[in-house]
Design an enzyme around this catalytic site. Structure first.
Site, PDB file in Angstrom:
ATOM      1  N   HIS A  65       0.925  -1.012  -0.178  1.00 51.25           N
ATOM      2  CA  HIS A  65       0.261   0.002  -0.079  1.00 51.25           C
ATOM      3  C   HIS A  65       1.033   1.253   0.135  1.00 51.25           C
ATOM      4  CE1 HIS A  65      -3.933  -2.109   1.591  1.00 51.25           C
ATOM      5  NE2 HIS A  65      -4.010  -1.960   0.267  1.00 51.25           N
ATOM      6  N   ASP A  67       1.073   4.130   1.585  1.00 46.88           N
ATOM      7  CA  ASP A  67       1.542   4.761   2.630  1.00 46.88           C
ATOM      8  C   ASP A  67       2.706   4.118   3.351  1.00 46.88           C
ATOM      9  OD1 ASP A  67      -0.413   2.590   3.167  1.00 46.88           O
ATOM     10  OD2 ASP A  67      -0.731   3.580   5.432  1.00 46.88           O
TER      11      ASP A  67
END
Length: 315
Positions: A65, A67
């Site tokens: 992901h 982030d």
């Protein structure tokens, strides 16, 4: 051994919390730094630290992901510009190699060092060195997510010099052989077993660092008897259903895990932007009711991990 947090927020960067990244400083042990995840802006966070990017020689990515990985290409590039020429090994889910190579190719970035990729498939041991072994287990998230267990090897016991002197065993090269546990014969004919003159071994430390995850049994395996457990806490008390629906964990679930796994210290990270300073403190208080030695970490928190003097092993 220390943990230094460069990002403790969830999802997107915020004013007070950047997205995920934490460094395990092993400068005294092996003169290197291991980085776990590299969310957007990680290299800017590092600029506010004394950490030198060239010291980073292993990077562990929990999952793909954004982030947790958007800061990786920039960090790798800057490391090269800043004189880092030692190889770097990147451990992560299948696809991490393609992500990094594509980013570097599209931007025509040339690195002054080699990258080795270890794309994780089967759980188990993924690295074993002279002083540390690292294990990885799958977690339960929307995409493949991993947790890591870093185990420091026990430190050999010290040579009991006072005991040697009391037994009139002369100093010299002989001491080196005894420290290795060898059996030697003295000039006076005595046979000396080195293991009789070596103190107890110092038990190595265990650090567990998790990616994003629902509550799952493999967490307990990774966390068992850990000195420190770094666990996500995207949701709070009473939000277990939300956490399950979004493939995350609550502070209460993390605290229960720490208690069940006999962890010594729990560090909660990946804090949602919904939890401001006062509310983040409430997350900590709620978890402490179950597991007292809990801390909600902030960006730039520096956590020292000392040896447990109360527990020694006799290797």
């Amino acid at each position: 051994m220390q943990l230094e947090f460069f990002g403790t927020g969830a999802g997107v960067p915020g004013k007070f919390r950047n997205v995920s990244s934490v460094a395990l400083r092993l400068l005294d042990e092996i003169n290197s730094v291991w980085l776990f995840d590299a969310g957007e802006g990680t290299q800017q966070q590092i600029l506010r630290s004394t950490l030198k990017p060239r010291k980073i020689n292993k990077i562990f990515i929990t999952h793909l992901h954004g982030d947790h990985i958007y800061g990786l290409p920039g960090l790798l590039s800057s490391r090269s510009f800043q004189g880092g020429d030692d190889p770097v090994t990147i451990y992560g889910p299948h696809g991490i190699k393609n992500y990094v190579q594509t980013s570097l190719q599209v931007t025509q970035t040339k690195l002054g060092y080699r990258i080795k990729y270890v794309e994780l498939g089967q759980p188990g041991k993924i690295f074993e060195g002279r002083k540390f072994t690292v294990y990885a287990e799958k977690l339960d998230h929307q995409v493949q997510s991993w947790g890591f267990r870093i185990v420091e090897h026990d430190h050999p016991g010290e040579l009991l010099v006072n005991k040697l002197r009391e037994n009139n065993i002369p100093a010299g090269p002989l001491y080196g052989q005894l420290k290795q546990g060898k059996t030697v014969q003295l000039n006076d004919g005595r046979i000396i077993n080195g293991s009789d003159y070596i103190g107890k071994a110092q038990k190595g430390r265990i650090i567990t660092i998790l990616g994003d995850t629902r509550k799952v049994d493999t967490i307990n395996e990774l966390a068992q008897d850990a000195d420190v457990l770094v666990h996500e806490s995207t949701f709070g008390k009473g939000e277990a259903k939300l956490a399950h629906n979004y493939y995350h964990s609550t502070n209460i679930q993390a605290a229960n895990t720490a208690k069940e796994a006999n962890v010594k210290r729990l560090l909660l990270t990946h804090i949602s932007a919904r939890y401001t300073a006062k509310m983040a403190h409430e997350l900590q208080k709620q978890a402490q009711q179950i597991f007292p030695n809990t801390k909600v970490v902030k960006d730039f928190d520096f956590i020292d991990i000392p040896f447990d003097k109360g527990e020694e092993s006799t290797k």
